[in-house]
Every structure is written in C-alpha cells, then in structure tokens.
Design an enzyme around this catalytic site. Structure first.
Site, PDB file in Angstrom:
ATOM      1  N   CYS A 117     122.986 110.366  -9.668  1.00 14.75           N
ATOM      2  CA  CYS A 117     123.972 109.181  -9.720  1.00 14.75           C
ATOM      3  C   CYS A 117     123.411 108.976  -8.202  1.00 14.75           C
ATOM      4  O   CYS A 117     122.533 109.223  -7.824  1.00 14.75           O
ATOM      5  CB  CYS A 117     124.970 109.129  -9.480  1.00 14.75           C
ATOM      6  N   ARG A 159     130.160 110.306  -9.779  1.00 11.00           N
ATOM      7  CA  ARG A 159     130.121 110.456 -10.974  1.00 11.00           C
ATOM      8  C   ARG A 159     128.768 111.261 -11.350  1.00 11.00           C
ATOM      9  O   ARG A 159     129.245 112.508 -12.744  1.00 11.00           O
ATOM     10  CB  ARG A 159     128.915 109.111 -11.910  1.00 11.00           C
ATOM     11  N   ASP A 167     130.117 102.336 -10.917  1.00 12.55           N
ATOM     12  CA  ASP A 167     129.891 103.006  -9.892  1.00 12.55           C
ATOM     13  C   ASP A 167     131.567 102.954  -8.807  1.00 12.55           C
ATOM     14  O   ASP A 167     132.011 101.816  -9.208  1.00 12.55           O
ATOM     15  CB  ASP A 167     128.854 102.670  -8.867  1.00 12.55           C
TER      16      ASP A 167
HETATM   17  P1  4NP Z   1     128.021 107.884  -6.940  1.00 11.02           P
HETATM   18  O1  4NP Z   1     129.447 107.407  -5.999  1.00 11.02           O
HETATM   19  O2  4NP Z   1     126.846 107.476  -6.275  1.00 11.02           O
HETATM   20  O3  4NP Z   1     128.542 108.235  -7.997  1.00 11.02           O
HETATM   21  O4  4NP Z   1     128.609 109.382  -5.707  1.00 11.02           O
HETATM   22  C1  4NP Z   1     128.582 106.970  -4.646  1.00 11.02           C
HETATM   23  C2  4NP Z   1     129.349 107.963  -3.434  1.00 11.02           C
HETATM   24  C3  4NP Z   1     129.000 107.181  -2.520  1.00 11.02           C
HETATM   25  C4  4NP Z   1     128.615 105.952  -2.139  1.00 11.02           C
HETATM   26  C5  4NP Z   1     128.469 104.798  -3.309  1.00 11.02           C
HETATM   27  C6  4NP Z   1     128.738 105.376  -4.379  1.00 11.02           C
HETATM   28  N1  4NP Z   1     128.111 106.108  -0.460  1.00 11.02           N
HETATM   29  O5  4NP Z   1     127.620 104.028  -0.827  1.00 11.02           O
HETATM   30  O6  4NP Z   1     128.506 106.598   0.019  1.00 11.02           O
END
Ligand code: 4NP
Length: 144
Positions: A3, A9, A117
């Site tokens: 991800c 995720r 997300d």
């Molecule tokens: P992930 O979610 O890609 O599912 O781990 C996110 C975690 C952090 C951020 C965005 C999405 N962020 O902008 O810091």
C-alpha cells in the site's frame, strides 16, 4: 502486499493471508510505496480490527517497497491503483511487470477496484478494509 504507508491496509493483508496459508510453503510480507512511516508499527486501528478477528499484527514494522522485492516474491499485490502504478515504475522487465496485480481482482476479477485508503477516516473504514481483504485472501488461498 503493498500500500502507500505500510501501516493500514497492507499490514492487514499480510496478517490475513499469513493466517490462511502454510507458513512453511508460503512467505507473506508487506511494504509501502512511500517512506513516511518506515520502522513504525501498524496503525492502532489496523491492530484493533485485526485483534477483533483474532490476528496479532503488532510485530510488523513498516518498510518501503524495493526493486529487490521483484526477485524475492512471485506475486506482488497492490492495494490501489496509485500503488500499482508506483510499483510498475520500479519494474525492470516484463517478468517484473507480470508479478504485479491489484488485490481486489482476486475477488472481483477484471474490475480493477481499489482498497479504499482508511487513514483519514474512522474505525468503520478499517472494518470495511478488513472484510474486503479477507474475501480477497480467501480467493488467493484457494489458488495457492
Ligand atoms: P496505508 O494508509 O497506505 O493503507 O498504510 C496510509 C497511511 C499513511 C498515509 C496515507 C495512507 N499518510 O498520508 O501518512
């Protein structure tokens, strides 16, 4: 399992698939395409929803997706369209390209759906993500 941050995720996807397969024969790992959260534990909301379904993902630590992952893994599952494109930017040849798949195409073939997300939302988003990934991982397990 890949991800963006490797804290919401893909840690869930790693924990869910790992729980369904034989760890002697299948190695499951996760990574992010962005460096923001390297070394961090999964988001508390991912840890909580995993625990609700009996999975402990506490020991995971975020890392970035690297070119060498193409050498280590047979299949690379992207959680969303952006991750998919960012992984492809690192592909060196056709063999690398063929390894990259959208994970929800396992449960919803050819639709190219993204796992939303959940980072900026509430707990319901994490529950929703869990259910989508659990279903996709059931299909993956059957194939393996
Ligand atoms: P992930 O979610 O890609 O599912 O781990 C996110 C975690 C952090 C951020 C965005 C999405 N962020 O902008 O810091």
């Amino acid at each position: 399992m890949v991800c963006l941050g490797n804290i919401c995720r893909s840690p869930l996807a790693e924990g869910i698939l790992q729980s369904k397969v034989d760890s002697e024969t299948v190695f499951v790992d996760s990574a992010g395409t962005a460096a923001y959260h390297i070394g961090k534990k999964p988001d508390e909301r991912s840890i909580d929803v995993a625990a609700k379904y009996g999975l402990n993902i506490n020991k995971q630590r975020a890392r970035i997706f690297e070119v060498r992952d193409f050498d280590i893994f047979d299949i690379i599952y992207a959680m969303d369209e952006n991750n998919y494109q960012n992984i492809l930017l690192l592909a060196r040849d056709e063999e690398d390209i063929q390894k990259v798949k959208m994970i929800l195409n396992e449960s919803n073939p050819n639709e190219n759906l993204s796992v939303p997300d959940p980072y900026y939302g509430g707990n319901q988003g994490f529950e929703n993500v869990y259910k989508m990934l659990d279903e996709a991982c059931d299909f993956i397990t059957k194939k393996l």
